[in-house]
Design a protein around this motif. Sequence first.
Motif, PDB file in Angstrom:
ATOM      1  N   SER A 227       0.827  -1.209   0.000  1.00 17.88           N
ATOM      2  CA  SER A 227       0.000   0.000   0.000  1.00 17.88           C
ATOM      3  C   SER A 227       0.860   1.258   0.000  1.00 17.88           C
ATOM      4  O   SER A 227       0.535   2.248  -0.665  1.00 17.88           O
ATOM      5  CB  SER A 227      -0.939   0.002   1.215  1.00 17.88           C
ATOM      6  N   ILE A 250      -5.389  -1.694   0.439  1.00 18.41           N
ATOM      7  CA  ILE A 250      -5.206  -2.994  -0.197  1.00 18.41           C
ATOM      8  C   ILE A 250      -6.465  -3.827   0.010  1.00 18.41           C
ATOM      9  O   ILE A 250      -6.852  -4.110   1.140  1.00 18.41           O
ATOM     10  CB  ILE A 250      -3.976  -3.732   0.373  1.00 18.41           C
ATOM     11  N   ALA A 264      -5.592  -3.033  -5.246  1.00 21.61           N
ATOM     12  CA  ALA A 264      -5.523  -1.848  -4.391  1.00 21.61           C
ATOM     13  C   ALA A 264      -6.498  -0.784  -4.869  1.00 21.61           C
ATOM     14  O   ALA A 264      -6.710  -0.618  -6.080  1.00 21.61           O
ATOM     15  CB  ALA A 264      -4.105  -1.281  -4.371  1.00 21.61           C
TER      16      ALA A 264
END
Length: 329
Positions: A227, A250, A264
């Motif tokens: 992330s 995520i 994501a």
Amino acid sequence: MNTTPPPGDEAPDDSSSQAYELPPIPPAPAAVEGQRCGLIAIVGRPNVGKSTLLNALVGQKISITSRKAQTTRHRITGIRTVGATQFVFVDTPGFQTTHLKRHSGAMNKTLNRTVTASVADVDAVLFMVEAGRFGLDDAKVLALLPPDKPVILVANKLDAVRRRTDILPWLKSMQERHAFAEYVPMSATTAADVERLFAIVEPHLPEQPWFYEEDALTDRSDRFLASEIVREKLFRLTGDELPYSSTVVIEKFEEEGNLRRIAATIVVERDAHKGMVIGEGGERLKRIGTESRQELERLLDAKVFLELWVKVRSGWADDEAHLRSYGYE
């Protein structure tokens, strides 16, 4: 392989989002006589070089960097074992004094709580400023530091100072501001300066067994690092166009042998911001995905299949429930 959805696509509803989970701390090795170990917080105002220093100290990128203020939003631990001493560095968000405003107030209060909580738990503090400079924002961070902790002044970006003799009177003025345990003019991008810092910090750590295995680098999960990498590329490729209040969540992180399947969501506050992220014909979003995938493959030493989505969530940065669901502590 990298795939991105068409510009109009939306990610799944927020109910599928989950906060980042830290892996449990593994059992530490058996105690060995002469070992030292301790927590060292890296604190300072935004954009002073904290994440760059952490990555240099650890020897690998674990904290993202960009020119956008407040890139670091979480407490990130970096670990480096040198000889008989294990250094556990804590990179904190830059203490916010300029972004406490509508639409991001809750997030900034959360980040500031992370800073104050971090410095309360450590054995020593690295207080970072730019060499030769000390402003109101620096003073506000310095005022937060506990009086019972050794504080080491790290005067970063020394390479940007034209005349080194100008540093001496500045250092004297800093001595009058706080009883610093050490003074370290340096550049976080210079290997020799970084290595010298280990020897300076070591005496301030207690003699005790290591917290982690010798080869540990961070306590953050691969999911969390994924992330952060996407968020770094987002900030770097949008520059000042994209407002401060955007984040990455995520939705999926699956391991299949040497393959990582990652989905994501980039969360923004307005439809116009979504357009900035996607770019003309989806080109910017595609580039964010490509650069993220390439870096993740290097970091994880695995093949990565990355899917990116963009979702609009108005006011998320000022909503405590959204902050918690997006992994903010």
